[in-house]
Design an enzyme around this catalytic site. Sequence first.
Site, PDB file in Angstrom:
ATOM      1  N   HIS A 204       0.975  -0.779  -0.314  1.00 34.40           N
ATOM      2  CA  HIS A 204       0.318   0.307  -0.401  1.00 34.40           C
ATOM      3  C   HIS A 204       1.445   1.658  -0.022  1.00 34.40           C
ATOM      4  O   HIS A 204       2.580   1.400   0.364  1.00 34.40           O
ATOM      5  CB  HIS A 204      -0.715   0.146   1.610  1.00 34.40           C
ATOM      6  CG  HIS A 204      -2.236  -1.650   0.915  1.00 34.40           C
ATOM      7  ND1 HIS A 204      -2.730  -0.701   1.859  1.00 34.40           N
ATOM      8  CD2 HIS A 204      -1.995  -2.239   0.636  1.00 34.40           C
ATOM      9  CE1 HIS A 204      -3.970  -2.059   1.581  1.00 34.40           C
ATOM     10  NE2 HIS A 204      -3.288  -3.050   0.713  1.00 34.40           N
TER      11      HIS A 204
ATOM     12  N   GLU B 137       0.812   3.612   1.901  1.00 41.29           N
ATOM     13  CA  GLU B 137       1.898   3.761   3.787  1.00 41.29           C
ATOM     14  C   GLU B 137       3.043   3.649   3.602  1.00 41.29           C
ATOM     15  O   GLU B 137       3.706   3.474   4.212  1.00 41.29           O
ATOM     16  CB  GLU B 137       0.361   4.369   4.742  1.00 41.29           C
ATOM     17  CG  GLU B 137      -0.530   5.035   4.486  1.00 41.29           C
ATOM     18  CD  GLU B 137      -1.814   4.441   2.997  1.00 41.29           C
ATOM     19  OE1 GLU B 137      -3.205   5.260   3.411  1.00 41.29           O
ATOM     20  OE2 GLU B 137      -2.026   4.052   2.237  1.00 41.29           O
TER      21      GLU B 137
ATOM     22  N   CYS C 175      -6.029   1.976   5.941  1.00 48.06           N
ATOM     23  CA  CYS C 175      -6.899   0.561   6.651  1.00 48.06           C
ATOM     24  C   CYS C 175      -5.820   0.397   7.913  1.00 48.06           C
ATOM     25  O   CYS C 175      -5.050   1.059   8.105  1.00 48.06           O
ATOM     26  CB  CYS C 175      -6.414   0.111   4.839  1.00 48.06           C
ATOM     27  SG  CYS C 175      -4.826  -0.564   5.620  1.00 48.06           S
TER      28      CYS C 175
ATOM     29  N   CYS D 192      -2.406  -0.312   7.057  1.00 50.04           N
ATOM     30  CA  CYS D 192      -1.398   0.839   7.491  1.00 50.04           C
ATOM     31  C   CYS D 192      -1.825   2.168   8.543  1.00 50.04           C
ATOM     32  O   CYS D 192      -0.358   2.093   8.869  1.00 50.04           O
ATOM     33  CB  CYS D 192      -1.666   1.785   6.349  1.00 50.04           C
ATOM     34  SG  CYS D 192      -1.297   1.315   4.611  1.00 50.04           S
TER      35      CYS D 192
END
Length: 160
Positions: free
Chosen positions: A57, A59, A87, A90
């Site tokens: 992801h 992040e 999320c 993250c």
Amino acid sequence: MENENQHEEFMRIAIALSIENVSENIGGPFGAVVVKDGKLIAKSANKVTTTNDPTAHAEVSAIRLACQELNTFDLSGCVIYTSCEPCPMCLGAIYWSRIKTIYYANTKADAAKIGFDDQFIYEELDKPMEKRTLPVVQMMRDEAIEAFKLWETSPMRIQY
């Protein structure tokens, strides 16, 4: 020196990464920037589909790059700007990295509307392990605990 203009500047970079990622068919619509003392340390867009890595992801990818750049696993004093509310994965990575502040643009509800719905993960985390959709089975603790015992007395032990 943190100020409103700097916040907007760094958020614009995160948003631009998210837009570019989709426009150039690279990946999902997410971007993130890690900043320390008003200086951009690392930036990344979502790389899940291009790297075949479900943990890539924006992040997490930006955190990995920031740690490499600063040569540390502790990002205390850093902030993260992300194009969307993080999320659960993250958010966990942000806590583990000790980033001090999260700035985000889109909400998790906005993400859910386009198919990125993490609500089931939040619900699963609230359930006892035996009630979760994904089976969780503990085994061989007596053997595995040896590593923890070694860690407790290791001269190489680093608190994190």
